[in-house]
Write a protein that holds these residues in place. Structure first.
Motif: not given
Length: 359
Positions: A251-259, A333-350
């Motif tokens: 939603x933030x991306x769209x408000x800045x003109x990103x598709x 953040x959270x469990x590994x959802x893919x096959x590699x240890x970095x296949x987790x969710x990402x936390x992006x600060x405000x």
């Protein structure tokens, strides 16, 4: 103990090209302190290299060889060619060798070589990844198709999962390669009387030749730009390595003109068309961001990367393409959802959510 791998013979070279040297700049990395030292160290080697000198790219022609697994090549006696080990583990190499030796031992019609003319190996480690295909395997097909058309080569490709099969077919067709000349193979050892190898185009994580862009440019030349200048690349169809609270970020991306765009839900020509016209691209680091290879020089690219993901792949593409590149490292953040240890969710600060869309 298995025999020591051997080098490709210089006498087998049928074409040698000079890959141009190029300059590289250290990337802009936001939150660099989040990267673990053991992850940062191998990336630093590439990032701090200011000049990659010119180097040879060779096409070799081998007689009576075996191909197994994801592009491992063995001679007729089962000895491995060192240059074809591309991120394979020692265990995988030994499995492939054992399978080749078993096939050699069987003899008879099963072991008779394919003798239908030269076959180019377009198969290496990472067969299930769109980025590996687009930047490390497809360029080999383009190089031989362009520089050695008189050979009438066929093209050995992997049987890839899901939609990637269609994408591979699309890309070969966009280069003018007849799909009837492709051979689709799984991991089973196959014997070839006449095999072509391209050596020197890339070393995953450590080098990428400017010549790999020839195929991307040829494909981009076949489709018009979509006319969308700002893209936010999501990973909805992938299902992992996604930003926590992605709906709000979109939603933030769209408000800045990103598709918003999910490349995994598009055909290859649609992806090429979208990225060809994009001047600003933001997205999570992953295979879909390989499409920045189609973006115009000078385009601004921001990748959102897991803190623990060791990667120079997209930096190399951006460097060769002349893109304005930055990456934002994110807490995982959270469990590994893919096959590699970095296949987790990402936390992006405000704060980072705001500045990735800022000028």
């Amino acid at each position: 103990m298995p025999p020591t791998p051997i080098s490709l013979p210089d006498g087998a070279v049928i074409l040698s090209l000079t890959s141009p040297g190029f300059d590289a700049a250290y990337p802009r990395v936001v939150n660099k302190g989040l990267i673990p030292p053991d992850v940062l160290e191998p990336m630093e080697w590439a990032w701090t290299t200011r000049r990659f000198p010119e180097r040879p790219v060779r096409v070799l022609r081998l007689t009576d060889v075996w191909v197994a697994k994801e592009g491992l090549v063995f001679d007729r006696d089962g000895t491995l060619y060192r240059e074809t080990i591309t991120q394979h583990s020692a265990g995988e190499v030994e499995q492939a060798r054992a399978a080749v030796l078993e096939a050699i031992g069987r003899g008879g019609p099963v072991a008779e070589p394919d003798a239908g003319g030269p076959v180019l190996l377009c198969k290496k480690r990472g067969i299930g990844n769109y980025g590996h295909w687009l930047m490390e395997m497809l360029p080999k097909a383009q190089l031989v198709h362009r520089h050695l058309p008189e050979l009438g080569a066929r093209f050995l490709v992997a049987h890839a999962p899901g939609q990637l099969n269609d994408t591979m077919a699309f890309s070969l067709s966009m280069l003018g390669i007849d799909l009837a000349r492709t051979i689709v193979a799984d991991d089973t050892p196959r014997r070839f009387a006449d095999l072509l190898l391209v050596d020197g185009l890339s070393e995953h994580g450590g080098y990428m030749s400017p010549l790999v862009l020839d195929s991307a440019e040829a494909m981009a030349g076949r489709v018009p730009a979509a006319g969308v200048e700002q893209l936010f690349v999501t990973r909805r169809s992938t299902g992992f390595r996604r930003v926590v609270g992605e709906d709000d970020l979109i939603a933030l991306a769209q408000s800045r003109g990103y598709a918003p765009v999910d490349p995994g839900a598009l055909t290859l020509p649609q992806q090429v068309s979208l990225f060809k016209g994009a001047r600003r691209i933001v997205g999570v680091m992953g295979a879909a961001m390989t499409n920045i290879a189609f973006a115009p020089p000078g385009a601004r690219v921001v990748t959102l990367a897991p803190a623990g993901m060791p990667d120079t792949f997209f930096w190399f593409i951006a460097t060769l393409r002349g893109l304005d590149y930055a990456e934002v490292r994110c807490l995982q953040s959270g469990p590994v959802r893919g096959v590699m240890p970095w296949d987790t969710d990402l936390v992006l600060s405000a704060r980072d959510r705001e500045r990735i869309f800022a000028d």
